[in-house]
Design a protein around this motif. Structure first.
Motif, mmCIF file in Angstrom:
data_model
loop_
_atom_site.group_PDB
_atom_site.id
_atom_site.type_symbol
_atom_site.label_atom_id
_atom_site.label_comp_id
_atom_site.label_asym_id
_atom_site.label_seq_id
_atom_site.Cartn_x
_atom_site.Cartn_y
_atom_site.Cartn_z
ATOM 1 N N THR A 71 0.844 -1.188 0.000
ATOM 2 C CA THR A 71 0.000 0.000 0.000
ATOM 3 C C THR A 71 0.883 1.242 0.000
ATOM 4 O O THR A 71 1.799 1.368 0.812
ATOM 5 C CB THR A 71 -0.936 0.010 1.228
ATOM 6 N N GLY A 72 0.635 2.122 -0.907
ATOM 7 C CA GLY A 72 1.413 3.353 -1.005
ATOM 8 C C GLY A 72 2.717 3.216 -1.769
ATOM 9 O O GLY A 72 3.424 4.209 -1.959
ATOM 10 N N LYS A 74 5.292 2.987 -4.782
ATOM 11 C CA LYS A 74 5.346 3.663 -6.079
ATOM 12 C C LYS A 74 5.890 2.701 -7.133
ATOM 13 O O LYS A 74 6.760 1.896 -6.858
ATOM 14 C CB LYS A 74 6.279 4.880 -6.023
ATOM 15 N N TYR A 98 -8.988 8.561 -11.752
ATOM 16 C CA TYR A 98 -7.672 8.344 -11.154
ATOM 17 C C TYR A 98 -6.574 8.430 -12.210
ATOM 18 O O TYR A 98 -5.553 9.092 -12.014
ATOM 19 C CB TYR A 98 -7.644 6.980 -10.457
ATOM 20 N N ARG A 106 1.249 10.458 -9.507
ATOM 21 C CA ARG A 106 1.850 10.439 -8.170
ATOM 22 C C ARG A 106 2.319 9.016 -7.806
ATOM 23 O O ARG A 106 3.408 8.828 -7.274
ATOM 24 C CB ARG A 106 0.833 10.940 -7.129
ATOM 25 N N ASP A 107 1.488 8.023 -8.119
ATOM 26 C CA ASP A 107 1.807 6.642 -7.768
ATOM 27 C C ASP A 107 2.743 5.977 -8.769
ATOM 28 O O ASP A 107 3.369 4.959 -8.463
ATOM 29 C CB ASP A 107 0.520 5.824 -7.646
#
Length: 143
Positions: A71-72, A74, A98, A106-107
Motif C-alpha cells: 500500500t502506497g 510507487k 484516477y 503520483r503513484d
C-alpha cells in the motif's frame, strides 16, 4: 462479454452467463477474433476449466490482505499505460478519474505517457494488435 462495447457495469442474467444466448443464432465474431483463436482459447479452458480465473475474483478480500504490504508503494520503472476507451476496467468506478488525475502520476512517477485507444475494449492487444505493437516498439527503443 468478450465483445461488448458497453462501458457500464456488466449486467449478467440471474440464470448465469450464456443463458441468454440462442445457439441457433450465434453472434458474429468481431474482426479481431478469429474462429481459430476462439477455438484455441476454448480448448485451454476445456483442459483446465474456468475455476482458476474465477478464483481471483472469489478471493478479492484475501488478495487485498496479501498486498497490503505494498500500500502506497510507487511504481518506479518507466511506464507507458495503454487502455481502450471502452474498456470495462477503465470505465469502472473512479478508475478513469484516477488515471486522468494527478493520482496516477503520483503513484507512477515515471509515467511517460497514457494512451487511450478510441473504440477499443479490454483485449486491446488483440483488437488493436498493430497499434499496440507500435506503441511497445516506440517505448522500448528509447532504452
Amino acid at each position: 462479454m468478450l465483445t461488448s462495447r458497453r462501458t457500464g457495469p456488466p449486467i449478467l442474467p440471474k440464470e448465469g452467463m450464456g443463458s441468454n444466448l440462442d445457439p441457433s443464432s450465434p453472434h458474429p465474431l468481431p474482426s479481431w477474433l478469429s474462429q481459430e483463436d476462439l477455438s484455441y482459447y476454448a480448448s485451454k479452458f476445456d483442459k483446465s476449466g474456468f475455476t482458476g480465473p474465477l478464483n481471483y475474483y472469489r478471493n478479492l478480500n484475501l488478495n487485498w490482505e496479501l498486498t497490503t504490504a505494498w500500500t502506497g508503494a510507487k511504481v518506479k520503472v518507466h511506464v507507458k499505460f495503454i487502455t481502450g476507451d471502452l474498456d470495462l476496467v477503465y470505465n469502472s468506478l473512479g478508475t478513469k478519474q484516477y488515471i486522468e488525475s494527478s493520482g496516477f502520476k503520483r503513484d507512477v512517477p515515471n509515467l511517460e505517457e497514457v494512451v487511450i485507444q478510441e473504440g477499443v475494449v479490454h483485449f486491446n492487444n488483440q483488437e488493436a494488435a498493430e497499434d499496440i505493437t507500435n506503441h511497445i516498439y516506440e517505448f522500448i527503443k528509447k532504452f
